[in-house]
Structure formats: C-alpha cells, structure tokens
Design a protein around this motif. Structure first.
Motif, PDB file in Angstrom:
ATOM      1  N   ALA A 120       0.829  -1.207   0.000  1.00 34.27           N
ATOM      2  CA  ALA A 120       0.000   0.000   0.000  1.00 34.27           C
ATOM      3  C   ALA A 120       0.864   1.258   0.000  1.00 34.27           C
ATOM      4  CB  ALA A 120      -0.927  -0.003   1.219  1.00 34.27           C
ATOM      5  N   ALA A 121       1.939   1.247   0.782  1.00 32.93           N
ATOM      6  CA  ALA A 121       2.838   2.402   0.809  1.00 32.93           C
ATOM      7  C   ALA A 121       3.546   2.564  -0.528  1.00 32.93           C
ATOM      8  CB  ALA A 121       3.852   2.245   1.937  1.00 32.93           C
ATOM      9  N   GLU A 122       3.888   1.453  -1.172  1.00 27.24           N
ATOM     10  CA  GLU A 122       4.550   1.516  -2.476  1.00 27.24           C
ATOM     11  C   GLU A 122       3.633   2.178  -3.505  1.00 27.24           C
ATOM     12  OE1 GLU A 122       7.975   0.600  -4.934  1.00 27.24           O
ATOM     13  OE2 GLU A 122       7.646   0.513  -2.770  1.00 27.24           O
ATOM     14  N   LEU A 123       2.370   1.827  -3.502  1.00 27.49           N
ATOM     15  CA  LEU A 123       1.417   2.441  -4.426  1.00 27.49           C
ATOM     16  C   LEU A 123       1.278   3.933  -4.168  1.00 27.49           C
ATOM     17  CD1 LEU A 123      -1.410  -0.263  -4.571  1.00 27.49           C
ATOM     18  CD2 LEU A 123       0.147   0.392  -6.414  1.00 27.49           C
ATOM     19  N   ALA A 124       1.354   4.320  -2.891  1.00 26.61           N
ATOM     20  CA  ALA A 124       1.252   5.738  -2.537  1.00 26.61           C
ATOM     21  C   ALA A 124       2.576   6.475  -2.693  1.00 26.61           C
ATOM     22  CB  ALA A 124       0.760   5.871  -1.094  1.00 26.61           C
ATOM     23  N   GLN A 125       3.653   5.724  -2.978  1.00 27.86           N
ATOM     24  CA  GLN A 125       5.002   6.284  -3.124  1.00 27.86           C
ATOM     25  C   GLN A 125       5.441   7.017  -1.856  1.00 27.86           C
ATOM     26  OE1 GLN A 125       5.573   8.415  -6.813  1.00 27.86           O
ATOM     27  NE2 GLN A 125       4.726   6.763  -8.041  1.00 27.86           N
ATOM     28  N   VAL A 126       5.197   6.365  -0.727  1.00 22.83           N
ATOM     29  CA  VAL A 126       5.596   6.888   0.581  1.00 22.83           C
ATOM     30  C   VAL A 126       6.568   5.898   1.209  1.00 22.83           C
ATOM     31  CG1 VAL A 126       4.780   7.383   2.933  1.00 22.83           C
ATOM     32  CG2 VAL A 126       3.469   8.178   0.946  1.00 22.83           C
ATOM     33  N   PRO A 127       7.685   6.363   1.771  1.00 20.81           N
ATOM     34  CA  PRO A 127       8.654   5.452   2.384  1.00 20.81           C
ATOM     35  C   PRO A 127       8.029   4.570   3.462  1.00 20.81           C
ATOM     36  CG  PRO A 127       9.585   7.645   2.189  1.00 20.81           C
ATOM     37  CD  PRO A 127       8.138   7.767   1.821  1.00 20.81           C
ATOM     38  N   TYR A 128       8.337   3.288   3.390  1.00 26.38           N
ATOM     39  CA  TYR A 128       7.841   2.310   4.360  1.00 26.38           C
ATOM     40  C   TYR A 128       9.054   1.634   4.974  1.00 26.38           C
ATOM     41  CZ  TYR A 128       4.820  -1.425   6.207  1.00 26.38           C
ATOM     42  OH  TYR A 128       4.123  -2.300   7.027  1.00 26.38           O
ATOM     43  N   ILE A 129       9.225   1.793   6.269  1.00 26.98           N
ATOM     44  CA  ILE A 129      10.377   1.222   6.967  1.00 26.98           C
ATOM     45  C   ILE A 129       9.891   0.052   7.806  1.00 26.98           C
ATOM     46  CG2 ILE A 129      12.391   1.685   8.383  1.00 26.98           C
ATOM     47  CD1 ILE A 129      12.164   3.468   5.883  1.00 26.98           C
ATOM     48  N   GLU A 130      10.236  -1.153   7.377  1.00 25.00           N
ATOM     49  CA  GLU A 130       9.888  -2.349   8.148  1.00 25.00           C
ATOM     50  C   GLU A 130      10.917  -2.524   9.256  1.00 25.00           C
ATOM     51  OE1 GLU A 130       8.288  -4.907  10.015  1.00 25.00           O
ATOM     52  OE2 GLU A 130       7.169  -4.424   8.175  1.00 25.00           O
ATOM     53  N   LEU A 131      10.427  -2.616  10.489  1.00 29.51           N
ATOM     54  CA  LEU A 131      11.322  -2.658  11.641  1.00 29.51           C
ATOM     55  C   LEU A 131      11.725  -4.080  12.031  1.00 29.51           C
ATOM     56  CD1 LEU A 131       9.523   0.031  13.828  1.00 29.51           C
ATOM     57  CD2 LEU A 131      11.495   0.357  12.311  1.00 29.51           C
ATOM     58  N   ASN A 132      10.788  -5.032  11.950  1.00 31.69           N
ATOM     59  CA  ASN A 132      11.124  -6.341  12.516  1.00 31.69           C
ATOM     60  C   ASN A 132      10.485  -7.549  11.857  1.00 31.69           C
ATOM     61  OD1 ASN A 132       8.574  -5.622  13.428  1.00 31.69           O
ATOM     62  ND2 ASN A 132       8.825  -6.602  15.419  1.00 31.69           N
ATOM     63  N   ALA A 133       9.622  -7.398  10.864  1.00 30.93           N
ATOM     64  CA  ALA A 133       9.066  -8.572  10.176  1.00 30.93           C
ATOM     65  C   ALA A 133      10.175  -9.220   9.348  1.00 30.93           C
ATOM     66  CB  ALA A 133       7.897  -8.163   9.287  1.00 30.93           C
ATOM     67  N   PRO A 134      10.445 -10.534   9.518  1.00 30.03           N
ATOM     68  CA  PRO A 134      11.686 -11.106   8.984  1.00 30.03           C
ATOM     69  C   PRO A 134      11.603 -11.811   7.630  1.00 30.03           C
ATOM     70  CG  PRO A 134      10.731 -12.638  10.550  1.00 30.03           C
ATOM     71  CD  PRO A 134       9.807 -11.447  10.497  1.00 30.03           C
ATOM     72  N   LYS A 144      10.618   0.151  -4.459  1.00 25.86           N
ATOM     73  CA  LYS A 144      11.504   1.307  -4.393  1.00 25.86           C
ATOM     74  C   LYS A 144      11.356   2.096  -3.102  1.00 25.86           C
ATOM     75  CE  LYS A 144      11.486   1.974  -9.427  1.00 25.86           C
ATOM     76  NZ  LYS A 144      11.149   2.917 -10.538  1.00 25.86           N
ATOM     77  N   PHE A 145      10.240   1.904  -2.395  1.00 24.67           N
ATOM     78  CA  PHE A 145       9.958   2.718  -1.216  1.00 24.67           C
ATOM     79  C   PHE A 145      10.029   1.912   0.083  1.00 24.67           C
ATOM     80  CE2 PHE A 145       8.248   5.056  -4.745  1.00 24.67           C
ATOM     81  CZ  PHE A 145       8.512   6.391  -4.421  1.00 24.67           C
ATOM     82  N   LYS A 318      14.534   5.101  15.732  1.00 20.57           N
ATOM     83  CA  LYS A 318      15.451   6.207  16.047  1.00 20.57           C
ATOM     84  C   LYS A 318      16.348   6.534  14.857  1.00 20.57           C
ATOM     85  CE  LYS A 318      18.271   8.109  19.732  1.00 20.57           C
ATOM     86  NZ  LYS A 318      19.330   8.671  18.886  1.00 20.57           N
ATOM     87  N   LEU A 319      16.744   5.516  14.099  1.00 16.32           N
ATOM     88  CA  LEU A 319      17.506   5.765  12.882  1.00 16.32           C
ATOM     89  C   LEU A 319      16.711   6.663  11.931  1.00 16.32           C
ATOM     90  CD1 LEU A 319      19.900   5.129  10.938  1.00 16.32           C
ATOM     91  CD2 LEU A 319      18.584   3.142  10.181  1.00 16.32           C
ATOM     92  N   VAL A 320      15.423   6.389  11.795  1.00 12.95           N
ATOM     93  CA  VAL A 320      14.565   7.200  10.928  1.00 12.95           C
ATOM     94  C   VAL A 320      14.429   8.616  11.475  1.00 12.95           C
ATOM     95  CG1 VAL A 320      12.213   7.468  10.037  1.00 12.95           C
ATOM     96  CG2 VAL A 320      13.310   5.221  10.021  1.00 12.95           C
ATOM     97  N   ALA A 331      10.854  14.465   4.634  1.00 12.40           N
ATOM     98  CA  ALA A 331      10.951  13.061   4.238  1.00 12.40           C
ATOM     99  C   ALA A 331      11.209  12.893   2.754  1.00 12.40           C
ATOM    100  CB  ALA A 331       9.667  12.323   4.623  1.00 12.40           C
ATOM    101  N   ASP A 332      11.363  14.010   2.032  1.00 18.56           N
ATOM    102  CA  ASP A 332      11.488  13.945   0.572  1.00 18.56           C
ATOM    103  C   ASP A 332      12.655  13.081   0.115  1.00 18.56           C
ATOM    104  OD1 ASP A 332       9.302  15.537   0.375  1.00 18.56           O
ATOM    105  OD2 ASP A 332      10.390  17.383  -0.068  1.00 18.56           O
ATOM    106  N   LYS A 333      13.787  13.202   0.767  1.00 13.00           N
ATOM    107  CA  LYS A 333      14.989  12.461   0.368  1.00 13.00           C
ATOM    108  C   LYS A 333      15.363  11.396   1.387  1.00 13.00           C
ATOM    109  CE  LYS A 333      15.678  15.063  -3.284  1.00 13.00           C
ATOM    110  NZ  LYS A 333      15.549  14.529  -4.653  1.00 13.00           N
ATOM    111  N   LEU A 334      14.401  11.031   2.243  1.00 13.20           N
ATOM    112  CA  LEU A 334      14.701  10.129   3.358  1.00 13.20           C
ATOM    113  C   LEU A 334      15.321   8.823   2.891  1.00 13.20           C
ATOM    114  CD1 LEU A 334      14.483   9.332   6.371  1.00 13.20           C
ATOM    115  CD2 LEU A 334      12.175   8.494   5.869  1.00 13.20           C
TER     116      LEU A 334
END
Length: 380
Positions: A120-134, A144-145, A318-320, A331-334
């Motif tokens: 869903a985030a990819e379709l919206a072109q918004v960065p998605y940071i997965e923290l722990n799903a392996p 790309k996002f 915290k990295l984010v 967040a443009d160049k995050l």
C-alpha cells in the motif's frame, strides 16, 4: 519650501509609514513542520502483544529524540493505526498517509502484515520502513519505497545451522512450524540452510495458523525419536507445543525456538520451569549497551521489557527520526539518505550496524542464540 515640495514630502512619509506598518503586521515565515511519522502495527487481535511491544519501542525512540531537541526543533509527530489482521493493513496504511498526512510509515510487527502494508505504501510512493518482520520475500519484490532495518529469515536459518553444527551434531532433528508468512518463511530459511550444510531433517511438520493443539505433531516426534526440535511459531503456538509435550510426558534433548513467541517474557512466565533451558534464535534482547533503554522502558511502563521487539523497533525508529532531523524534518529524500548511511556493527544500541543493500535490507542486522533461565533471556 514650496507647496508642491511639502506635499511630495508628506506623501513620501505617509507611504513609508504604511509600508512599515505592513511589514510589522506581516507574519514571520515559518519553517515547514517535520514530516509526520505513521505507525502501523497490530494493536488488537492475536498479534496485539507483539504490536504493543513494537509501539513501546517507537515511543521510547521518539522520547529520546525529543529530549535531545526533537526533529528540526519540534517534537516527533506520530499517528498510529491498528493493523488488526491482513485485511485491515492496507486501509491502516492509507489512513495514516491520507488522513494522518504521514510522510513515512513504520511497521509492522509480523510478515503477514508487512506484505500488504508495504504494498500500500509503495502504491502511494511513501517510504515504508519495516522494523522487525523477517520474511525474506518482503525485500525480494523490487519495491523502491521499502527498507527493512531488522533481520531476515535467512539469518535465522544460518544461525540455526551454526548452532546445530557446534552443539548438536548428529542429533535427530524435527522441524515444527506455523505455515503463516513468518513461520513458513523461517521454516524455508532453516530448510535451505540445513540442506546447504547437508544436515538431514528427520521429520518436518507444518500446521495452519489457527491450530494451537499440537498434540499429534508432538506424538509423531516422540515416536520418531526426535532429539532436537526447531520450532517457528507465535505465542499461542509455543504454549500449545509445551502443553502437548507435558501431556505426553515427553521432551526432546533440546528445543530451539525461532519465532517471536519464543522471545516474549510472558511466554516464559506462563510456562515457568518447563521453559527453562529453551534456546531461542532472534534479535538481541537488551544487551548491556541497551541498559539505558531498558531503564527508560521500566520507568515509562512500570515493567521490564517484555521482548526484543521493543528494542528492535527502537533502533529502527530512532535511525529514521535522526535521519529526518538531519534533513531538517523533510521526508522527501529520506530513502536516498538512509541508503547511504554507513554505521559499523555495534553502532546501534542493540549491536546492529547499518548498511542497506540494493533490495533495501539492512545487512548489518543479525540474530543471536539465547537461552531462557528463570524468566531471563541471556546470550549463549
């Protein structure tokens, strides 16, 4: 002074006064507000304990950043949504992006939720940071996002082989796994790693996500003479497995737990002495370097950390936040900036480093072998 000259001077003075008042009345230009961070986790339902533990880590990370001045001088802005199950994840992601105006999304506590959430985030072109799903497959889709800061199922499989070779060589191995997105991916990673190492599996048994009665699989392991069981499962699965062993009066020489159910203090408390000695492969559970975070956890929530997921979520979030702050809150160049981050192993509070590969995986995350003793999980 002539009449015309006086009139010109008065007109000039009047114009200057009006312009001065207009400048004084004009609002001062404000810098843009830092990007809102969306948080999508299972906050109700079967995975709510995992989701809440992740959320606690994110809140602790936000608190640490706020104590140091925030992002671009302002407090971290969070908007959370409940991804109760797979059918609700996309709506939750779209909600924090659309209604919550999130410029980046953190998630999701489980691989089954991360697949639709990151899509869903990819379709919206918004960065998605997965923290722990392996699940390995999350970063194999060419998105790309998407970036993942935590470890993978291949890492779990690799360490399982190392533990067997060094501690349990020649034992008869049984593999038990939940066939859901996380358990199934862990099993695939373990089977692949064992196959590459030419270590045979005597008996592999998968079971559906909604099965908690594991009496029959335990009976099959007992009759086959299994000496070591590797189990990939959630909290309910772990309880079902140990209760089934207790009912049949059987236990293998060793159990290595590879799912998030094995990382929770609640599981150890529920099973008591029966859980002592259980080995676990997972992200680091609050090593010495993370003691200040554990203390902050205790102070905020009135209890010691319940699992490693809070620390894994903390370091990723915290990295984010730190990267957003370095970018002035934008967040443009995050993603471009994060992909260039180079932090050696040990640079983050749980021992992780940071180096993202082309797929978006943090190659300096890792898993460790740990053991439960008296409700304490310690490195082996």
């Amino acid at each position: 002074m002539s009449y015309l000259t006086r009139r010109f001077l008065l007109a000039s003075l009047s114009t200057s006064l009006i312009a001065g008042r207009a400048r004084a009345a004009a609002p001062q230009a404000q810098p843009p507000a830092p990007a809102v961070t969306g948080v999508v986790l299972p906050l109700s339902g079967d995975l709510s304990l995992i989701g809440d533990e992740c959320l606690r880590g994110i809140h602790l990370a936000a608190g640490a950043v706020n104590a140091a001045g925030g992002i671009a001088g302002k407090e971290v802005a969070l908007v959370a949504a409940d991804a109760v199950d797979q059918s609700h994840v996309a709506a939750a992601v779209n909600g924090v992006i659309g209604g919550g105006h999130a410029g980046v999304v953190l998630g999701t506590g489980a691989s089954a939720l991360s697949y639709p959430g990151s899509a869903a985030a990819e379709l919206a072109q918004v960065p998605y940071i997965e923290l722990n799903a392996p699940a390995d497959g999350l970063t194999a889709r060419g998105f790309k996002f998407l970036l993942r800061t935590g470890p993978t199922t291949s890492m779990i499989g690799g360490l399982a082989v190392g533990a067997i070779q060094s501690r349990f060589a020649g034992r008869k191995i049984g593999l038990l796994f939940n066939t859901g997105a996380t358990g199934g991916a862990i099993a695939a990673g373990v089977i692949a790693a064992l196959g590459n190492a030419k270590i045979p599996v005597l008996l592999a048994i998968g079971y559906p996500e909604d099965v908690t009665d594991l009496y029959d699989p335990v009976g099959r392991f007992m009759r086959a003479g299994v000496e070591l069981v590797l189990h990939a499962g959630g909290p309910a699965d772990v309880l079902g497995f140990y209760l089934a062993m207790q009912e049949q009066g059987w236990r293998p020489g060793a159990v290595i737990g590879c799912g998030n159910g094995y990382m929770l203090r609640e599981t150890a408390d529920a099973l008591g002495a029966a859980f002592d000695g259980t080995l676990v492969i997972g992200a680091p559970f609050y090593p010495a370097a993370a003691a200040p975070i554990a203390q902050a956890y205790q102070a905020k929530y009135g209890t010691p950390p319940r699992g490693a997921d809070s620390l894994t979520a903390y370091v990723g979030a915290k990295l984010v936040f730190d990267t957003l702050n370095a970018q002035g809150g934008s967040a443009d160049k995050l993603l471009d900036v994060l992909r260039k981050v180079d932090i050696p192993a040990g640079g983050l509070a749980n021992g992780f480093g940071v180096a993202f590969d082309a797929s978006g995986q943090n190659t300096r995350s890792f898993v460790t072998l740990q053991r439960w003793r008296g409700s304490q999980l310690t490195p082996v």
